[in-house]
Design a protein around this motif. Structure first.
Motif, PDB file in Angstrom:
ATOM      1  N   MET A   1       0.847  -1.174   0.000  1.00 25.89           N
ATOM      2  CA  MET A   1       0.000   0.000   0.000  1.00 25.89           C
ATOM      3  C   MET A   1       0.887   1.229   0.000  1.00 25.89           C
ATOM      4  O   MET A   1       2.002   1.185   0.479  1.00 25.89           O
ATOM      5  N   ASN A   2       0.365   2.270  -0.487  1.00 22.47           N
ATOM      6  CA  ASN A   2       1.072   3.535  -0.452  1.00 22.47           C
ATOM      7  C   ASN A   2       0.170   4.517   0.267  1.00 22.47           C
ATOM      8  O   ASN A   2      -0.722   5.104  -0.315  1.00 22.47           O
ATOM      9  N   ILE A   3       0.403   4.664   1.536  1.00 20.12           N
ATOM     10  CA  ILE A   3      -0.472   5.453   2.382  1.00 20.12           C
ATOM     11  C   ILE A   3       0.175   6.794   2.663  1.00 20.12           C
ATOM     12  O   ILE A   3       1.318   6.862   3.097  1.00 20.12           O
ATOM     13  N   ASN A   4      -0.571   7.855   2.415  1.00 21.87           N
ATOM     14  CA  ASN A   4      -0.055   9.184   2.681  1.00 21.87           C
ATOM     15  C   ASN A   4      -0.541   9.743   4.007  1.00 21.87           C
ATOM     16  O   ASN A   4      -0.109  10.788   4.432  1.00 21.87           O
ATOM     17  N   ARG A   5      -1.494   9.063   4.636  1.00 21.01           N
ATOM     18  CA  ARG A   5      -2.010   9.523   5.917  1.00 21.01           C
ATOM     19  C   ARG A   5      -1.027   9.140   7.018  1.00 21.01           C
ATOM     20  O   ARG A   5      -0.171   8.294   6.845  1.00 21.01           O
ATOM     21  N   SER A   6      -1.206   9.743   8.180  1.00 17.57           N
ATOM     22  CA  SER A   6      -0.261   9.494   9.270  1.00 17.57           C
ATOM     23  C   SER A   6      -0.383   8.099   9.832  1.00 17.57           C
ATOM     24  O   SER A   6       0.594   7.515  10.259  1.00 17.57           O
ATOM     25  N   GLY A   7      -1.547   7.541   9.868  1.00 18.30           N
ATOM     26  CA  GLY A   7      -1.736   6.194  10.386  1.00 18.30           C
ATOM     27  C   GLY A   7      -3.168   5.769  10.183  1.00 18.30           C
ATOM     28  O   GLY A   7      -4.065   6.595  10.053  1.00 18.30           O
ATOM     29  N   GLU A   8      -3.369   4.478  10.136  1.00 16.77           N
ATOM     30  CA  GLU A   8      -4.712   3.944   9.955  1.00 16.77           C
ATOM     31  C   GLU A   8      -4.711   2.463  10.282  1.00 16.77           C
ATOM     32  O   GLU A   8      -3.664   1.856  10.461  1.00 16.77           O
ATOM     33  N   VAL A   9      -5.922   1.904  10.337  1.00 15.46           N
ATOM     34  CA  VAL A   9      -6.100   0.487  10.631  1.00 15.46           C
ATOM     35  C   VAL A   9      -6.836  -0.158   9.465  1.00 15.46           C
ATOM     36  O   VAL A   9      -7.854   0.351   9.007  1.00 15.46           O
TER      37      VAL A   9
ATOM     38  N   LEU B   1       0.494  -7.119   2.580  1.00 14.28           N
ATOM     39  CA  LEU B   1       0.070  -5.722   2.624  1.00 14.28           C
ATOM     40  C   LEU B   1       0.992  -4.884   3.504  1.00 14.28           C
ATOM     41  O   LEU B   1       1.385  -3.780   3.127  1.00 14.28           O
ATOM     42  N   ALA B   2       1.319  -5.399   4.680  1.00 13.68           N
ATOM     43  CA  ALA B   2       2.176  -4.637   5.596  1.00 13.68           C
ATOM     44  C   ALA B   2       3.590  -4.499   5.045  1.00 13.68           C
ATOM     45  O   ALA B   2       4.172  -3.407   5.080  1.00 13.68           O
ATOM     46  N   SER B   3       4.147  -5.574   4.517  1.00 13.46           N
ATOM     47  CA  SER B   3       5.526  -5.500   4.019  1.00 13.46           C
ATOM     48  C   SER B   3       5.628  -4.691   2.737  1.00 13.46           C
ATOM     49  O   SER B   3       6.686  -4.170   2.418  1.00 13.46           O
ATOM     50  N   GLY B   4       4.525  -4.565   2.005  1.00 19.68           N
ATOM     51  CA  GLY B   4       4.536  -3.791   0.770  1.00 19.68           C
ATOM     52  C   GLY B   4       4.235  -2.320   0.966  1.00 19.68           C
ATOM     53  O   GLY B   4       4.208  -1.560   0.001  1.00 19.68           O
ATOM     54  N   ASN B   5       4.023  -1.909   2.201  1.00 17.87           N
ATOM     55  CA  ASN B   5       3.732  -0.500   2.477  1.00 17.87           C
ATOM     56  C   ASN B   5       5.004   0.325   2.342  1.00 17.87           C
ATOM     57  O   ASN B   5       6.094  -0.136   2.695  1.00 17.87           O
ATOM     58  N   THR B   6       4.873   1.536   1.835  1.00 21.34           N
ATOM     59  CA  THR B   6       6.051   2.375   1.628  1.00 21.34           C
ATOM     60  C   THR B   6       6.448   3.162   2.869  1.00 21.34           C
ATOM     61  O   THR B   6       7.521   3.740   2.911  1.00 21.34           O
TER      62      THR B   6
ATOM     63  N   ALA C   1      -1.609   3.127  15.130  1.00 26.96           N
ATOM     64  CA  ALA C   1      -2.043   4.056  14.077  1.00 26.96           C
ATOM     65  C   ALA C   1      -1.874   5.501  14.522  1.00 26.96           C
ATOM     66  O   ALA C   1      -1.424   6.346  13.735  1.00 26.96           O
ATOM     67  N   ARG C   2      -2.218   5.786  15.758  1.00 28.63           N
ATOM     68  CA  ARG C   2      -2.034   7.153  16.265  1.00 28.63           C
ATOM     69  C   ARG C   2      -0.562   7.546  16.264  1.00 28.63           C
ATOM     70  O   ARG C   2      -0.230   8.721  16.166  1.00 28.63           O
ATOM     71  N   GLY C   3       0.312   6.558  16.341  1.00 26.13           N
ATOM     72  CA  GLY C   3       1.743   6.812  16.287  1.00 26.13           C
ATOM     73  C   GLY C   3       2.285   6.935  14.870  1.00 26.13           C
ATOM     74  O   GLY C   3       3.490   7.065  14.671  1.00 26.13           O
ATOM     75  N   GLY C   4       1.404   6.883  13.878  1.00 26.17           N
ATOM     76  CA  GLY C   4       1.833   7.086  12.494  1.00 26.17           C
ATOM     77  C   GLY C   4       2.019   5.813  11.694  1.00 26.17           C
ATOM     78  O   GLY C   4       2.510   5.857  10.567  1.00 26.17           O
ATOM     79  N   TYR C   5       1.632   4.668  12.237  1.00 23.17           N
ATOM     80  CA  TYR C   5       1.803   3.402  11.536  1.00 23.17           C
ATOM     81  C   TYR C   5       0.536   3.009  10.787  1.00 23.17           C
ATOM     82  O   TYR C   5      -0.567   3.258  11.268  1.00 23.17           O
ATOM     83  N   VAL C   6       0.723   2.374   9.653  1.00 19.32           N
ATOM     84  CA  VAL C   6      -0.369   1.679   8.989  1.00 19.32           C
ATOM     85  C   VAL C   6      -0.422   0.313   9.656  1.00 19.32           C
ATOM     86  O   VAL C   6       0.571  -0.413   9.676  1.00 19.32           O
ATOM     87  N   VAL C   7      -1.565  -0.008  10.225  1.00 21.33           N
ATOM     88  CA  VAL C   7      -1.728  -1.265  10.952  1.00 21.33           C
ATOM     89  C   VAL C   7      -2.579  -2.200  10.112  1.00 21.33           C
ATOM     90  O   VAL C   7      -3.694  -1.851   9.720  1.00 21.33           O
TER      91      VAL C   7
ATOM     92  N   GLN D   1      -2.402 -11.761  -5.694  1.00 18.95           N
ATOM     93  CA  GLN D   1      -3.509 -11.152  -6.421  1.00 18.95           C
ATOM     94  C   GLN D   1      -4.506 -10.513  -5.454  1.00 18.95           C
ATOM     95  O   GLN D   1      -5.024  -9.423  -5.707  1.00 18.95           O
ATOM     96  N   THR D   2      -4.764 -11.194  -4.353  1.00 22.57           N
ATOM     97  CA  THR D   2      -5.686 -10.654  -3.349  1.00 22.57           C
ATOM     98  C   THR D   2      -5.129  -9.367  -2.756  1.00 22.57           C
ATOM     99  O   THR D   2      -5.850  -8.377  -2.620  1.00 22.57           O
ATOM    100  N   ALA D   3      -3.834  -9.371  -2.417  1.00 26.39           N
ATOM    101  CA  ALA D   3      -3.209  -8.162  -1.869  1.00 26.39           C
ATOM    102  C   ALA D   3      -3.283  -7.018  -2.882  1.00 26.39           C
ATOM    103  O   ALA D   3      -3.571  -5.869  -2.515  1.00 26.39           O
ATOM    104  N   HIS D   4      -3.047  -7.318  -4.130  1.00 24.06           N
ATOM    105  CA  HIS D   4      -3.129  -6.296  -5.186  1.00 24.06           C
ATOM    106  C   HIS D   4      -4.548  -5.725  -5.270  1.00 24.06           C
ATOM    107  O   HIS D   4      -4.727  -4.501  -5.370  1.00 24.06           O
ATOM    108  N   GLN D   5      -5.553  -6.589  -5.207  1.00 21.36           N
ATOM    109  CA  GLN D   5      -6.940  -6.133  -5.271  1.00 21.36           C
ATOM    110  C   GLN D   5      -7.288  -5.268  -4.055  1.00 21.36           C
ATOM    111  O   GLN D   5      -7.950  -4.239  -4.190  1.00 21.36           O
TER     112      GLN D   5
END
Length: 189
Positions: A1-9, A27-32, A78-84, A167-171
């Motif tokens: 995922m490419n998340i521009n927000r500070s954190g989310e779940v 999903l987690a390992s593919g996050n930027t 997430a409040r600490g800026g991580y994508v969870v 494929q599921t992660a991509h979707q």
């Protein structure tokens, strides 16, 4: 995922054997940016004595506590800026602890149910190498509960019968980018 927000779940859920852990790890390992993969099963493994098998009806109070802890941990990361990315059996009947936490902290919450066919789900569960749940009766029961209780969340359900984890992660990434998996905390209780 490419998340521009500070954190989310992002909750990746479904019955045992649908591929939650594998997809969540991708999903987690593919996050930027900073990301956390929380395995929901680990929260039950923390109970050293008095554990009731989570799929049994008498485990409801225990499960409620464990889901509140998962929600708290997810939202604090997430409040600490991580994508969870949380993988676990978080049926619609257990969303309230998450929606309450995210509403209080303004953390975005997304939700996706992985739903291959029942035959595929049971086959995948039995092929796992870990000593997780492989008995078809509770797997079938949980599978049916997602169907019966998730009618309001039909837009959050992915048929992954013929999809690889990649494929599921991509979707999921594509749906996530357009916020199609986002839950409104005020309506998801």
């Amino acid at each position: 995922m490419n998340i521009n927000r500070s954190g989310e779940v992002l909750i990746v859920t479904g019955a045992p054997g649908v591929g939650k852990t594998t997809v969540a790890a991708l999903l987690a390992s593919g996050n930027t940016g900073p990301a956390v993969h929380l395995r929901g099963d680990d929260f039950w493994h923390c109970i050293t004595t008095g554990l009731v098998a989570p799929y049994l009806p008498e485990a409801h109070q225990q499960n409620t506590v464990v889901l509140r802890v998962q929600a708290a941990a997810s939202c604090e990361y997430a409040r600490g800026g991580y994508v969870v990315v949380l993988d676990g059996i978080v049926g619609p009947w257990f969303l309230a602890p998450f929606t309450a936490r995210v509403a209080a902290s303004s953390v975005p919450l997304s939700y996706v149910v992985l739903r291959p066919s029942l035959a595929t789900t049971v086959r995948r569960a039995r092929q796992r190498v870990t000593p997780d749940l492989t008995d078809s009766a509770p797997i079938t029961s949980l599978y049916e509960q997602f169907d019966e209780r998730g009618a309001d969340l039909h837009g959050h359900v992915l048929d992954t019968t013929d999809s690889t984890p990649e494929q599921t992660a991509h979707q999921i990434r594509a749906l996530h980018r357009c916020e199609a998996l986002r839950l409104d905390p005020s309506t998801a209780r």
